[in-house]
Design a protein around this motif. Structure first.
Motif, PDB file in Angstrom:
ATOM      1  N   UNK A 112     -19.851   4.890  16.731  1.00 54.99           N
ATOM      2  CA  UNK A 112     -19.766   6.081  17.594  1.00 54.99           C
ATOM      3  C   UNK A 112     -18.544   5.963  18.502  1.00 54.99           C
ATOM      4  N   UNK A 113     -18.014   7.101  18.864  1.00 51.33           N
ATOM      5  CA  UNK A 113     -16.843   7.122  19.741  1.00 51.33           C
ATOM      6  C   UNK A 113     -17.287   7.526  21.150  1.00 51.33           C
ATOM      7  N   UNK A 114     -17.367   6.541  22.037  1.00 47.12           N
ATOM      8  CA  UNK A 114     -17.786   6.795  23.416  1.00 47.12           C
ATOM      9  C   UNK A 114     -16.792   6.108  24.338  1.00 47.12           C
ATOM     10  N   UNK A 115     -16.192   6.902  25.229  1.00 44.97           N
ATOM     11  CA  UNK A 115     -15.277   6.320  26.214  1.00 44.97           C
ATOM     12  C   UNK A 115     -16.061   5.436  27.163  1.00 44.97           C
ATOM     13  N   UNK A 116     -15.588   4.219  27.371  1.00 40.98           N
ATOM     14  CA  UNK A 116     -16.237   3.305  28.300  1.00 40.98           C
ATOM     15  C   UNK A 116     -17.378   2.510  27.696  1.00 40.98           C
ATOM     16  N   UNK A 130     -21.995   2.803  29.091  1.00 43.83           N
ATOM     17  CA  UNK A 130     -21.743   3.966  28.247  1.00 43.83           C
ATOM     18  C   UNK A 130     -20.813   4.967  28.928  1.00 43.83           C
ATOM     19  N   UNK A 131     -19.912   4.476  29.732  1.00 43.29           N
ATOM     20  CA  UNK A 131     -18.977   5.364  30.421  1.00 43.29           C
ATOM     21  C   UNK A 131     -19.706   6.334  31.335  1.00 43.29           C
ATOM     22  N   UNK A 132     -19.377   7.610  31.205  1.00 42.48           N
ATOM     23  CA  UNK A 132     -19.979   8.652  32.044  1.00 42.48           C
ATOM     24  C   UNK A 132     -21.464   8.869  31.749  1.00 42.48           C
ATOM     25  N   UNK A 133     -21.949   8.365  30.634  1.00 40.86           N
ATOM     26  CA  UNK A 133     -23.359   8.558  30.274  1.00 40.86           C
ATOM     27  C   UNK A 133     -24.293   7.614  31.025  1.00 40.86           C
ATOM     28  N   UNK A 134     -23.754   6.572  31.640  1.00 42.59           N
ATOM     29  CA  UNK A 134     -24.586   5.646  32.408  1.00 42.59           C
ATOM     30  C   UNK A 134     -24.557   4.239  31.856  1.00 42.59           C
ATOM     31  N   UNK A 135     -25.462   3.421  32.363  1.00 42.25           N
ATOM     32  CA  UNK A 135     -25.516   2.007  31.992  1.00 42.25           C
ATOM     33  C   UNK A 135     -26.955   1.579  31.768  1.00 42.25           C
ATOM     34  N   UNK A 136     -27.182   0.851  30.687  1.00 41.74           N
ATOM     35  CA  UNK A 136     -28.469   0.214  30.436  1.00 41.74           C
ATOM     36  C   UNK A 136     -28.356  -1.244  30.857  1.00 41.74           C
ATOM     37  N   UNK A 137     -29.402  -1.761  31.488  1.00 41.78           N
ATOM     38  CA  UNK A 137     -29.466  -3.183  31.830  1.00 41.78           C
ATOM     39  C   UNK A 137     -30.817  -3.704  31.370  1.00 41.78           C
TER      40      UNK A 137
END
Length: 196
Positions: A112-116, A130-137
């Motif tokens: 997949x092409x996702x910035x960040x 995930x860039x602008x989509x957020x972060x999973x931890x």
């Protein structure tokens, strides 16, 4: 609360009395008037609380939170403490899950092409940016024998190992960790991911 206020009023009144024993000795008439008002307030509180209020109680009650949108009012599933994992077994299962997820996220990131898009694993914490989509931890909580997930979609969740399902399950919703991640990431990217 009235008793706490009474105690505070008494303490302040006593302090003012010691500092300014008589109105003539006070360099500041405001403080003397304040002392007088505090004494009157204290008397009014004493009268009100003794004649109108029931005695204070220190009994506490708890009840489960209800989800008004759900017909299931049982709440979280009970913990069967006999089934808690031994620490070495917990580490083995948690490490295996985290490393498998890391590999699958890396493969998915290539498709997949996702910035960040970035994956990091360190100090037993897996971070998926995930860039602008957020972060999973995702990290281990050894004392609780849980995996904790912070999701940009669903927020925080704590997953316990379910021996019968052979999966990490969130007791409140009975959701499987891998299913949650597959569903959320599929929604975020519009591209299905298979983690199980």
């Amino acid at each position: 609360m009235a008793s706490e206020l009474q105690l505070s009023v008494r303490r302040l009144s006593t302090l003012l009395k010691h500092c300014f024993p008589s109105p003539s000795s006070s360099p500041c008439s405001f403080l003397v008037r304040s002392r007088s008002l505090l004494i009157k307030s204290s008397r009014a509180i004493n009268h009100h609380s003794s004649s109108h209020s029931p005695p204070l109680s220190r009994t506490f009650y708890s009840s489960p939170l209800l989800n008004l949108n759900s017909t299931d009012t049982e709440g979280p599933a009970a913990i069967d403490y006999r089934s808690l994992l031994q620490e070495d077994e917990f580490h083995s299962l948690a490490d295996s899950t985290i490393h498998d997820l890391q590999e699958k996220f890396e493969e998915y990131g290539d498709s997949v092409q996702i910035d960040g898009f970035d994956i990091d694993y360190g100090n037993e914490v897996l971070t998926l940016k995930l860039g602008d989509l957020g972060t999973y931890v995702l990290n281990k909580q050894t004392p609780n024998r849980q995996l904790w997930l912070s999701s940009p979609v669903s927020g925080p969740s704590r997953f316990d190992w379910d021996q019968s399902a052979q999966a990490w399950v969130y007791r409140r919703t009975k959701a499987n960790l891998l299913n949650v991640l597959e569903s959320e990431m599929g929604q975020l990217f519009g591209e299905p991911i298979k983690l199980a």
